[in-house]
Each structure stands twice: as structure tokens, then as C-alpha cells.
Design a protein around this motif. Structure first.
Motif, short mmCIF file in Angstrom:
data_model
loop_
_atom_site.label_atom_id
_atom_site.label_comp_id
_atom_site.label_asym_id
_atom_site.label_seq_id
_atom_site.Cartn_x
_atom_site.Cartn_y
_atom_site.Cartn_z
N THR A 44 0.85 -1.19 0.00
CA THR A 44 0.00 0.00 0.00
C THR A 44 0.88 1.24 0.00
N ALA A 46 1.92 4.75 1.07
CA ALA A 46 1.73 5.56 2.28
C ALA A 46 1.60 7.04 1.90
N SER A 47 0.96 7.79 2.77
CA SER A 47 0.84 9.23 2.52
C SER A 47 2.11 9.99 2.89
N THR A 50 6.23 8.27 7.57
CA THR A 50 5.96 7.63 8.85
C THR A 50 5.39 6.23 8.64
N GLU A 52 2.38 5.09 8.61
CA GLU A 52 1.24 4.65 9.41
C GLU A 52 0.10 4.13 8.56
N ASP A 53 0.05 4.52 7.29
CA ASP A 53 -1.05 4.09 6.44
C ASP A 53 -0.57 3.36 5.18
N GLY A 54 0.67 2.90 5.17
CA GLY A 54 1.17 2.18 4.00
C GLY A 54 2.60 1.75 4.14
N HIS A 55 3.15 1.18 3.06
CA HIS A 55 4.47 0.57 3.07
C HIS A 55 5.56 1.40 2.39
N ASN A 72 8.85 3.16 3.76
CA ASN A 72 8.58 4.08 4.85
C ASN A 72 9.61 3.89 5.95
#
Length: 110
Positions: A44, A46-47, A50, A52-55, A72
Motif C-alpha cells: 500500500t 503511504a501518505s 511515517t 502509518e497508512d502504507g508501506h 517508509n
């Protein structure tokens, strides 16, 4: 002249642990042109770093052309893993280059 958009794929067996993968084609950052796999598992995007929402993140400013992706923070491409990247709507040569759209091949030029 507009660059010719194509579909491309890239596969690398990681030889040296690293955080950044350099692709042999260019994609537009933020345009969702890539599918990235780690040992067959779809990653995925990430935004941010960090993670936290992806790789991984796409390297570069939004709407710019890039040929790199970065893991990340806290994660790396490990030796022996397989990275596969599929790009749709990508270009082979850097479109931000002054010669963008010029398909001349300078191999053997003096």
C-alpha cells in the motif's frame, strides 16, 4: 511534444539492503500509476514516510515525474526479497528532460 505513455513492469531481486528502489521508467507522483509487490504481496502506498497508512512512498513532489520509490521509516528492502513494480501510464525517458518526446537513440554517437 507529449511523452508516449506505456505499461511497464520491473522486477528486482534485492542484492543489497536498501530503502530506495530506482525504476527503469518514470511515473507521475501522486497519479496512482504504480502497483508495488514485496515477495508477491501487494503493498500500500503511504501518505508519508511515517508509514502509518502504507508501506512505501513515491519520491518527488506531487505531479512531478519520478523513477524512485522509498520504503517508509523503519522498513527496508531486505537482501533476497523480490520487488516487482507495474506501471500504467508511465514513460521510458524522463519527461522533465529538455529532450522529452524525442525518441532518438544516441548509442554509438561520438
Amino acid at each position: 511534444m507529449q511523452a508516449d505513455l506505456t505499461e511497464q513492469s520491473y522486477c528486482e531481486i534485492i542484492a543489497t539492503e536498501k530503502n530506495i528502489i530506482t525504476l527503469p521508467f518514470y511515473y507521475k507522483v501522486g497519479a496512482d500509476m504504480l502497483k508495488v509487490y514485496y515477495n508477491g504481496q501487494l503493498l500500500t502506498k503511504a501518505s508519508d514516510l511515517t508509514g502509518e497508512d502504507g508501506h512505501y512512498v513515491e519520491v518527488g513532489q506531487a505531479d512531478s515525474w519520478s523513477n524512485q520509490i522509498q520504503c517508509n521509516n523503519g522498513w527496508t528492502w531486505l537482501v533476497g526479497t523480490i520487488c516487482k513494480v507495474y506501471g500504467k501510464g508511465v514513460v521510458e525517458n524522463d519527461p522533465s528532460n529538455a529532450n522529452s518526446g524525442n525518441d532518438t537513440n544516441n548509442e554509438g554517437a561520438e
